[in-house]
Design a protein around this motif. Structure first.
Motif, PDB file in Angstrom:
ATOM      1  N   MET A 130       0.629  -1.179   0.090  1.00 12.82           N
ATOM      2  CA  MET A 130       0.214  -0.010   0.037  1.00 12.82           C
ATOM      3  C   MET A 130       0.838   1.381  -0.049  1.00 12.82           C
ATOM      4  N   LYS A 131       1.941   1.340   0.517  1.00 14.07           N
ATOM      5  CA  LYS A 131       2.859   2.319   0.603  1.00 14.07           C
ATOM      6  C   LYS A 131       2.996   3.023  -0.911  1.00 14.07           C
ATOM      7  N   ASN A 132       3.322   2.006  -1.850  1.00 18.95           N
ATOM      8  CA  ASN A 132       3.521   2.420  -3.184  1.00 18.95           C
ATOM      9  C   ASN A 132       2.330   3.317  -3.871  1.00 18.95           C
ATOM     10  N   LYS A 133       1.058   2.720  -3.487  1.00 18.41           N
ATOM     11  CA  LYS A 133       0.085   3.417  -4.116  1.00 18.41           C
ATOM     12  C   LYS A 133      -0.210   4.704  -3.284  1.00 18.41           C
ATOM     13  N   ASP A 134      -0.067   4.589  -1.924  1.00 20.91           N
ATOM     14  CA  ASP A 134       0.043   6.272  -1.563  1.00 20.91           C
ATOM     15  C   ASP A 134       0.910   7.132  -2.103  1.00 20.91           C
ATOM     16  N   LYS A 135       1.989   6.595  -2.293  1.00 21.67           N
ATOM     17  CA  LYS A 135       3.140   7.425  -2.841  1.00 21.67           C
ATOM     18  C   LYS A 135       2.828   7.985  -4.305  1.00 21.67           C
ATOM     19  N   ILE A 136       2.220   7.000  -5.194  1.00 22.56           N
ATOM     20  CA  ILE A 136       1.782   7.301  -6.236  1.00 22.56           C
ATOM     21  C   ILE A 136       0.571   8.527  -6.255  1.00 22.56           C
ATOM     22  N   LEU A 137      -0.233   8.236  -5.270  1.00 24.04           N
ATOM     23  CA  LEU A 137      -1.509   9.204  -5.087  1.00 24.04           C
ATOM     24  C   LEU A 137      -0.939  10.529  -4.700  1.00 24.04           C
ATOM     25  N   GLU A 138       0.032  10.286  -3.867  1.00 22.00           N
ATOM     26  CA  GLU A 138       0.588  11.724  -3.450  1.00 22.00           C
ATOM     27  C   GLU A 138       1.193  12.532  -4.730  1.00 22.00           C
ATOM     28  N   ILE A 139       1.951  11.971  -5.193  1.00 27.66           N
ATOM     29  CA  ILE A 139       2.640  12.431  -6.671  1.00 27.66           C
ATOM     30  C   ILE A 139       1.689  12.963  -7.473  1.00 27.66           C
ATOM     31  N   LEU A 140       0.745  12.329  -7.639  1.00 32.16           N
ATOM     32  CA  LEU A 140      -0.364  12.615  -8.604  1.00 32.16           C
ATOM     33  C   LEU A 140      -1.081  13.894  -8.215  1.00 32.16           C
ATOM     34  N   GLY A 141      -1.473  14.026  -6.997  1.00 34.21           N
ATOM     35  CA  GLY A 141      -2.159  14.818  -6.350  1.00 34.21           C
ATOM     36  C   GLY A 141      -1.368  16.142  -6.320  1.00 34.21           C
ATOM     37  N   ASN A 142      -0.065  16.020  -6.259  1.00 31.77           N
ATOM     38  CA  ASN A 142       0.765  17.450  -6.303  1.00 31.77           C
ATOM     39  C   ASN A 142       0.864  17.788  -7.742  1.00 31.77           C
ATOM     40  N   LYS A 143       0.604  17.099  -8.731  1.00 32.08           N
ATOM     41  CA  LYS A 143       0.680  17.522 -10.160  1.00 32.08           C
ATOM     42  C   LYS A 143      -0.635  18.125 -10.705  1.00 32.08           C
ATOM     43  N   VAL A 144      -1.679  17.647  -9.864  1.00 33.43           N
ATOM     44  CA  VAL A 144      -3.060  18.223 -10.294  1.00 33.43           C
ATOM     45  C   VAL A 144      -3.065  19.528  -9.826  1.00 33.43           C
ATOM     46  N   SER A 145      -3.729  20.605 -10.578  1.00 33.88           N
ATOM     47  CA  SER A 145      -3.807  21.786 -10.420  1.00 33.88           C
ATOM     48  C   SER A 145      -5.059  22.174  -9.256  1.00 33.88           C
ATOM     49  N   LYS A 146      -4.532  22.985  -8.596  1.00 33.44           N
ATOM     50  CA  LYS A 146      -5.509  23.605  -7.482  1.00 33.44           C
ATOM     51  C   LYS A 146      -6.796  24.256  -7.856  1.00 33.44           C
ATOM     52  N   GLU A 147      -6.560  24.734  -9.085  1.00 35.19           N
ATOM     53  CA  GLU A 147      -7.529  25.930  -9.938  1.00 35.19           C
ATOM     54  C   GLU A 147      -8.463  24.943 -10.582  1.00 35.19           C
ATOM     55  N   GLU A 148      -9.683  25.201 -10.730  1.00 32.51           N
ATOM     56  CA  GLU A 148     -10.527  24.602 -11.730  1.00 32.51           C
ATOM     57  C   GLU A 148     -10.330  24.868 -13.159  1.00 32.51           C
ATOM     58  N   SER A 149     -10.217  24.116 -13.921  1.00 39.58           N
ATOM     59  CA  SER A 149     -10.222  24.167 -15.386  1.00 39.58           C
ATOM     60  C   SER A 149     -11.227  25.196 -15.765  1.00 39.58           C
ATOM     61  N   GLN A 150     -10.800  25.882 -16.839  1.00 36.80           N
ATOM     62  CA  GLN A 150     -11.663  26.621 -17.501  1.00 36.80           C
ATOM     63  C   GLN A 150     -12.071  26.308 -19.077  1.00 36.80           C
ATOM     64  N   TRP A 151     -11.820  24.942 -19.291  1.00 38.38           N
ATOM     65  CA  TRP A 151     -11.829  24.594 -20.651  1.00 38.38           C
ATOM     66  C   TRP A 151     -13.174  24.759 -21.037  1.00 38.38           C
ATOM     67  N   HIS A 152     -14.290  24.412 -20.090  1.00 39.02           N
ATOM     68  CA  HIS A 152     -15.778  24.426 -20.633  1.00 39.02           C
ATOM     69  C   HIS A 152     -15.901  26.163 -21.102  1.00 39.02           C
ATOM     70  N   LYS A 153     -15.604  26.963 -20.356  1.00 36.65           N
ATOM     71  CA  LYS A 153     -15.792  28.276 -20.478  1.00 36.65           C
ATOM     72  C   LYS A 153     -15.069  28.963 -21.799  1.00 36.65           C
ATOM     73  N   GLU A 154     -14.008  28.236 -21.938  1.00 35.64           N
ATOM     74  CA  GLU A 154     -13.379  28.779 -23.348  1.00 35.64           C
ATOM     75  C   GLU A 154     -14.033  28.027 -24.499  1.00 35.64           C
ATOM     76  N   SER A 155     -14.612  26.759 -24.193  1.00 33.73           N
ATOM     77  CA  SER A 155     -15.255  26.168 -25.264  1.00 33.73           C
ATOM     78  C   SER A 155     -16.569  26.864 -25.523  1.00 33.73           C
ATOM     79  N   GLU A 156     -17.347  27.314 -24.622  1.00 32.75           N
ATOM     80  CA  GLU A 156     -18.413  27.911 -24.543  1.00 32.75           C
ATOM     81  C   GLU A 156     -18.246  29.274 -25.489  1.00 32.75           C
ATOM     82  N   PHE A 157     -17.267  30.128 -25.084  1.00 33.08           N
ATOM     83  CA  PHE A 157     -16.876  31.287 -25.598  1.00 33.08           C
ATOM     84  C   PHE A 157     -16.668  31.005 -27.229  1.00 33.08           C
ATOM     85  N   ARG A 158     -15.884  30.048 -27.587  1.00 31.05           N
ATOM     86  CA  ARG A 158     -15.640  29.726 -29.221  1.00 31.05           C
ATOM     87  C   ARG A 158     -17.039  29.540 -29.939  1.00 31.05           C
TER      88      ARG A 158
END
Length: 157
Positions: free
Chosen positions: A1-29
């Motif tokens: 389980m240690k490997n799984k927790d470590k991978i999830l922690e690494i991935l969690g650090n890579k994910v942006s803390k801000e919400e994606s704006q792709w849907h707003k940009e798509s709607e604008f286009r």
């Protein structure tokens, strides 16, 4: 389980803390599709012209008295140009970026009954005033109408 927790922690650090704006940009286009398409066409014409003339975006900016960043924004194809700006760019580059036809000539269409009447009333040696004749689902040019008129007149007379 240690490997799984470590991978999830690494991935969690890579994910942006801000919400994606792709849907707003798509709607604008989607909402602004028509003018964005035209803006892209103008941007492409600007890029083609400066490449053809062998000048840089910086040189175009200098000719127009604007900052190079402004020209860079124009060529991204997301600028809602004013007619004034387009006119200034056209003058600086010596090209026409947009051409808006002032008048549309429409084809004159007449019914089959009008064609038969015209053949009966107008001798085939006189030109028919129509430029395009539509009979039911078929269209006829003046040349084919004249031939048709000559052939049909044999039966009408």
């Amino acid at each position: 389980m240690k490997n799984k927790d470590k991978i999830l922690e690494i991935l969690g650090n890579k994910v942006s803390k801000e919400e994606s704006q792709w849907h707003k940009e798509s709607e604008f286009r989607a909402l602004n599709k028509k003018w964005l398409k035209r803006s892209q066409a103008v941007a492409l014409k600007i890029l083609q012209t400066i490449r053809k003339q062998g000048i840089s975006q910086k040189e175009l900016a200098k000719r127009m008295g604007v900052k190079p960043q402004q020209v860079n924004n124009w060529v991204k194809g997301k600028n809602n140009f004013t007619f004034e700006t387009i006119a200034k760019i056209e003058t600086a580059l010596g090209v026409e970026l947009m051409n808006i036809p002032l008048e549309r000539k429409e084809k004159k269409e007449v019914s089959a009954l009008e064609v038969v009447t015209a053949i009966y009333v107008v001798p085939s040696s006189q030109p028919t005033p129509a430029t395009h004749i539509s009979t039911s689902s078929k269209s006829m040019s003046i040349e084919s109408l004249t031939t048709w008129s000559n052939d049909t007149q044999k039966y009408v007379n």
